[in-house]
Motif scaffolding. Sequence first.
Motif, PDB file in Angstrom:
ATOM      1  N   SER A  63       0.845  -1.181   0.000  1.00 40.50           N
ATOM      2  CA  SER A  63       0.000   0.000   0.000  1.00 40.50           C
ATOM      3  C   SER A  63       0.889   1.244   0.000  1.00 40.50           C
ATOM      4  CB  SER A  63      -0.899  -0.012   1.241  1.00 40.50           C
ATOM      5  OG  SER A  63      -1.638   1.175   1.317  1.00 40.50           O
ATOM      6  N   PHE A  64       0.507   2.250  -0.777  1.00 42.31           N
ATOM      7  CA  PHE A  64       1.326   3.459  -0.909  1.00 42.31           C
ATOM      8  C   PHE A  64       0.467   4.711  -0.734  1.00 42.31           C
ATOM      9  CE2 PHE A  64       3.163   0.213  -3.619  1.00 42.31           C
ATOM     10  CZ  PHE A  64       4.537   0.340  -3.486  1.00 42.31           C
ATOM     11  N   VAL A  65       0.985   5.670   0.014  1.00 42.13           N
ATOM     12  CA  VAL A  65       0.480   7.037  -0.072  1.00 42.13           C
ATOM     13  C   VAL A  65       1.643   7.871  -0.630  1.00 42.13           C
ATOM     14  CG1 VAL A  65      -1.213   6.802   1.776  1.00 42.13           C
ATOM     15  CG2 VAL A  65       1.125   7.498   2.329  1.00 42.13           C
ATOM     16  N   TRP A  66       1.429   9.181  -0.782  1.00 48.00           N
ATOM     17  CA  TRP A  66       2.480   9.981  -1.428  1.00 48.00           C
ATOM     18  C   TRP A  66       3.839   9.839  -0.744  1.00 48.00           C
ATOM     19  CZ3 TRP A  66       5.073  11.827  -5.050  1.00 48.00           C
ATOM     20  CH2 TRP A  66       6.073  12.790  -4.809  1.00 48.00           C
ATOM     21  N   ALA A  67       3.843   9.813   0.609  1.00 52.31           N
ATOM     22  CA  ALA A  67       5.129   9.746   1.320  1.00 52.31           C
ATOM     23  C   ALA A  67       5.903   8.485   0.938  1.00 52.31           C
ATOM     24  CB  ALA A  67       4.887   9.781   2.831  1.00 52.31           C
ATOM     25  N   ASP A  68       5.167   7.380   0.673  1.00 51.71           N
ATOM     26  CA  ASP A  68       5.844   6.134   0.274  1.00 51.71           C
ATOM     27  C   ASP A  68       6.369   6.234  -1.152  1.00 51.71           C
ATOM     28  OD1 ASP A  68       4.963   4.921   2.729  1.00 51.71           O
ATOM     29  OD2 ASP A  68       2.981   4.764   1.796  1.00 51.71           O
ATOM     30  N   LEU A  69       5.561   6.839  -2.023  1.00 49.36           N
ATOM     31  CA  LEU A  69       5.997   6.991  -3.415  1.00 49.36           C
ATOM     32  C   LEU A  69       7.248   7.861  -3.488  1.00 49.36           C
ATOM     33  CD1 LEU A  69       2.517   7.570  -5.127  1.00 49.36           C
ATOM     34  CD2 LEU A  69       3.908   5.492  -5.230  1.00 49.36           C
ATOM     35  N   ALA A  70       7.289   8.875  -2.626  1.00 49.42           N
ATOM     36  CA  ALA A  70       8.423   9.799  -2.647  1.00 49.42           C
ATOM     37  C   ALA A  70       9.723   9.127  -2.224  1.00 49.42           C
ATOM     38  CB  ALA A  70       8.125  10.990  -1.730  1.00 49.42           C
ATOM     39  N   GLU A  71       9.612   7.999  -1.515  1.00 53.54           N
ATOM     40  CA  GLU A  71      10.803   7.273  -1.070  1.00 53.54           C
ATOM     41  C   GLU A  71      11.382   6.371  -2.158  1.00 53.54           C
ATOM     42  OE1 GLU A  71      12.365   7.380   1.906  1.00 53.54           O
ATOM     43  OE2 GLU A  71      11.030   8.998   2.553  1.00 53.54           O
ATOM     44  N   LEU A  72      10.617   6.129  -3.207  1.00 50.55           N
ATOM     45  CA  LEU A  72      11.076   5.181  -4.240  1.00 50.55           C
ATOM     46  C   LEU A  72      12.243   5.782  -5.020  1.00 50.55           C
ATOM     47  CD1 LEU A  72       7.659   3.831  -5.606  1.00 50.55           C
ATOM     48  CD2 LEU A  72       9.269   2.689  -4.081  1.00 50.55           C
ATOM     49  N   PRO A  73      13.159   4.939  -5.496  1.00 47.81           N
ATOM     50  CA  PRO A  73      14.312   5.471  -6.224  1.00 47.81           C
ATOM     51  C   PRO A  73      13.895   6.145  -7.538  1.00 47.81           C
ATOM     52  CG  PRO A  73      14.265   3.059  -6.294  1.00 47.81           C
ATOM     53  CD  PRO A  73      13.198   3.484  -5.342  1.00 47.81           C
ATOM     54  N   VAL A  74      14.615   7.189  -7.867  1.00 52.41           N
ATOM     55  CA  VAL A  74      14.360   7.912  -9.116  1.00 52.41           C
ATOM     56  C   VAL A  74      15.083   7.194 -10.252  1.00 52.41           C
ATOM     57  CG1 VAL A  74      14.759  10.083 -10.329  1.00 52.41           C
ATOM     58  CG2 VAL A  74      14.083  10.099  -7.913  1.00 52.41           C
ATOM     59  N   PRO A  75      14.394   6.941 -11.356  1.00 53.53           N
ATOM     60  CA  PRO A  75      15.037   6.198 -12.439  1.00 53.53           C
ATOM     61  C   PRO A  75      16.171   6.996 -13.084  1.00 53.53           C
ATOM     62  CG  PRO A  75      12.912   7.071 -13.149  1.00 53.53           C
ATOM     63  CD  PRO A  75      13.021   7.339 -11.672  1.00 53.53           C
ATOM     64  N   ALA A  76      17.226   6.280 -13.449  1.00 48.47           N
ATOM     65  CA  ALA A  76      18.370   6.930 -14.086  1.00 48.47           C
ATOM     66  C   ALA A  76      18.041   7.257 -15.542  1.00 48.47           C
ATOM     67  CB  ALA A  76      19.585   6.002 -14.028  1.00 48.47           C
ATOM     68  N   GLY A  77      18.443   8.462 -15.973  1.00 47.34           N
ATOM     69  CA  GLY A  77      18.281   8.830 -17.378  1.00 47.34           C
ATOM     70  C   GLY A  77      16.845   9.041 -17.802  1.00 47.34           C
ATOM     71  N   GLY A  78      15.919   9.119 -16.832  1.00 50.01           N
ATOM     72  CA  GLY A  78      14.518   9.367 -17.167  1.00 50.01           C
ATOM     73  C   GLY A  78      13.797   8.163 -17.732  1.00 50.01           C
ATOM     74  N   VAL A  79      14.408   6.970 -17.672  1.00 51.93           N
ATOM     75  CA  VAL A  79      13.765   5.772 -18.204  1.00 51.93           C
ATOM     76  C   VAL A  79      13.248   4.923 -17.048  1.00 51.93           C
ATOM     77  CG1 VAL A  79      14.059   3.656 -19.557  1.00 51.93           C
ATOM     78  CG2 VAL A  79      15.276   5.748 -20.220  1.00 51.93           C
ATOM     79  N   VAL A  80      11.941   4.646 -17.037  1.00 52.78           N
ATOM     80  CA  VAL A  80      11.382   3.819 -15.969  1.00 52.78           C
ATOM     81  C   VAL A  80      10.718   2.595 -16.592  1.00 52.78           C
ATOM     82  CG1 VAL A  80       9.184   5.098 -15.914  1.00 52.78           C
ATOM     83  CG2 VAL A  80       9.898   3.772 -13.922  1.00 52.78           C
ATOM     84  N   GLN A  81      10.951   1.441 -15.963  1.00 53.98           N
ATOM     85  CA  GLN A  81      10.229   0.235 -16.375  1.00 53.98           C
ATOM     86  C   GLN A  81       8.797   0.364 -15.874  1.00 53.98           C
ATOM     87  OE1 GLN A  81      10.957  -2.136 -18.474  1.00 53.98           O
ATOM     88  NE2 GLN A  81      12.895  -1.068 -18.807  1.00 53.98           N
ATOM     89  N   ALA A  82       7.861   0.533 -16.814  1.00 53.26           N
ATOM     90  CA  ALA A  82       6.502   0.932 -16.428  1.00 53.26           C
ATOM     91  C   ALA A  82       5.640  -0.285 -16.138  1.00 53.26           C
ATOM     92  CB  ALA A  82       5.887   1.788 -17.536  1.00 53.26           C
ATOM     93  N   ASP A  83       6.114  -1.154 -15.230  1.00 54.44           N
ATOM     94  CA  ASP A  83       5.354  -2.367 -14.955  1.00 54.44           C
ATOM     95  C   ASP A  83       4.545  -2.271 -13.672  1.00 54.44           C
ATOM     96  OD1 ASP A  83       7.578  -2.309 -13.390  1.00 54.44           O
ATOM     97  OD2 ASP A  83       8.187  -4.370 -13.750  1.00 54.44           O
ATOM     98  N   ARG A  84       4.764  -1.227 -12.880  1.00 58.20           N
ATOM     99  CA  ARG A  84       3.994  -1.033 -11.655  1.00 58.20           C
ATOM    100  C   ARG A  84       3.567   0.427 -11.559  1.00 58.20           C
ATOM    101  NH1 ARG A  84       5.008  -4.645  -7.126  1.00 58.20           N
ATOM    102  NH2 ARG A  84       5.957  -6.527  -7.953  1.00 58.20           N
ATOM    103  N   PRO A  85       2.325   0.667 -11.133  1.00 61.28           N
ATOM    104  CA  PRO A  85       1.885   2.063 -11.024  1.00 61.28           C
ATOM    105  C   PRO A  85       2.709   2.864 -10.036  1.00 61.28           C
ATOM    106  CG  PRO A  85       0.123   0.525 -10.365  1.00 61.28           C
ATOM    107  CD  PRO A  85       1.238  -0.291 -10.919  1.00 61.28           C
TER     108      PRO A  85
END
Lengths: 392, 82
Positions: free
Chosen positions: A21-43
């Motif tokens: 389960s995620f709220v904004w504070a949890d999403l903000a903890e996720l690592p930022v993708p390098a080079g602007g490329v994200v594997q878009a397999d999870r919301p």
Amino acid sequence: MTGRRPDWLHPAFRLIEGEDSFVWADLAELPVPAGGVVQADRPSRVLAALAAAEAAGQGVLLARGAADPEGWQPGPGFTVTLESSGTTGTPKRLRHDFARLRGRLRGATEGGARWLLTYDPGAFAGLQVMLTAAAARALLVAVPGGSGGTVAALAQAARRHAVTHVSGTPSFWRAFLMALGDAELPLAAVTLGGEAADQPLLDRLAARFPDARLRHIYASTEAGALFAVADGRAGFPAAWLDDAPDGLALRIVDGVLEVRSPRAASGTADCEGWLSTGDLVERQGDRVLFAGRLDGLVNVGGVKVSAEAVERRLLAVDGVADAMVVAVPSPITGHLLTATIVAAPGLDEATLRAGLRAAAADLPPAARPRALTFADHIPLSAAGKKSRKGPQ
Amino acid sequence: MTDSIFALIAEELGRIAADKGEALPPLTADSRFLDGDLPIDSLDLATLLVVLEQRTGQDPFREGFRQFTTVGELAALYTVPA
């Protein structure tokens, strides 16, 4: 990690992803993708990457594993690049200005809605559902796994979290109705998109969920969400050819629907703003009905596939003397590709089947021909052509 | 229960599962197609309906969709040749 909450994400928005389960504070903890490329397999990854890209003022690529992201450039300004799930040739990438993308969202969700994500998080339709839910005091329920998870897992998650808003392709809905059985679901909104909605399915959904608002949406990657039809009937009102809603203009040229939309991606329309949708339509009385694709693509479970392209692959397999791939109508997935094979003399069927399977192995499952049959010749039409349409 | 249609469904489902490297659990009339009982997805189910039409010459869905959730309910949509 990302700092400030973006203004397109409501402070009370919550995401459930499998058991997490995620709220904004949890999403903000996720690592930022390098080079602007994200594997878009999870919301969760997609939403975190969008927030990070906005904060950095640069582009983000929602990669779906179909092409090598090497060499992709984020470019200046906050943009979102989506990969098409095309089954023929290389996937197309289309860069969207984020503000314009959000401008295409159709209305705000009422607070308290519980959405089920049935689409791939990296697909245009999936992004629309995520952003619609994120903008409100809403819950988004997702099941990790390809194409939004299996229908069985989605039905279980829908029951468990008592979802109220579900948007999916007609093929998804047919399977979802089956997986749901007689289970009660407090649906307030039933939305169909991605394929033409047929009348029998609309009737079944109206009967199964009598209290839900039933809508089918017509959209394209190039033109965005164009219109929603809410009267429970297939196609759209013919009156819209004279007076279309939402600032649109619609016309039929040589049987093909053309649109002029203020929400089209830049550079996709002609100089007068008209864009061909590639969708064949027929006017029947007070209705305009969809009648397939100009380019011969058929929709198999929400994925556009080319029977010709698959047939060319099978023809290239050793031991195949001739092959015909046809799209047959399916009550489950809309269409299904089937193949008839003529084997070269002296070849055994088991070896040939293995070769045919290998030739289709890297295609998306929807594009793989099913129900292979062997014949001693391919029947031709009176014009001497393979009869592509299959039995109707 | 239409035994010969049931046997046909079992045979073809077994083949579809085997093509994917999956083994089919024992099939009953109450086995449900798409809620996780069986290792098949909606494309596999669509394939089964095409194969059943090829083998029986019948398409119960020609006039529109008919609801079914279990193997027994699907079998009942086909008439057994006399």
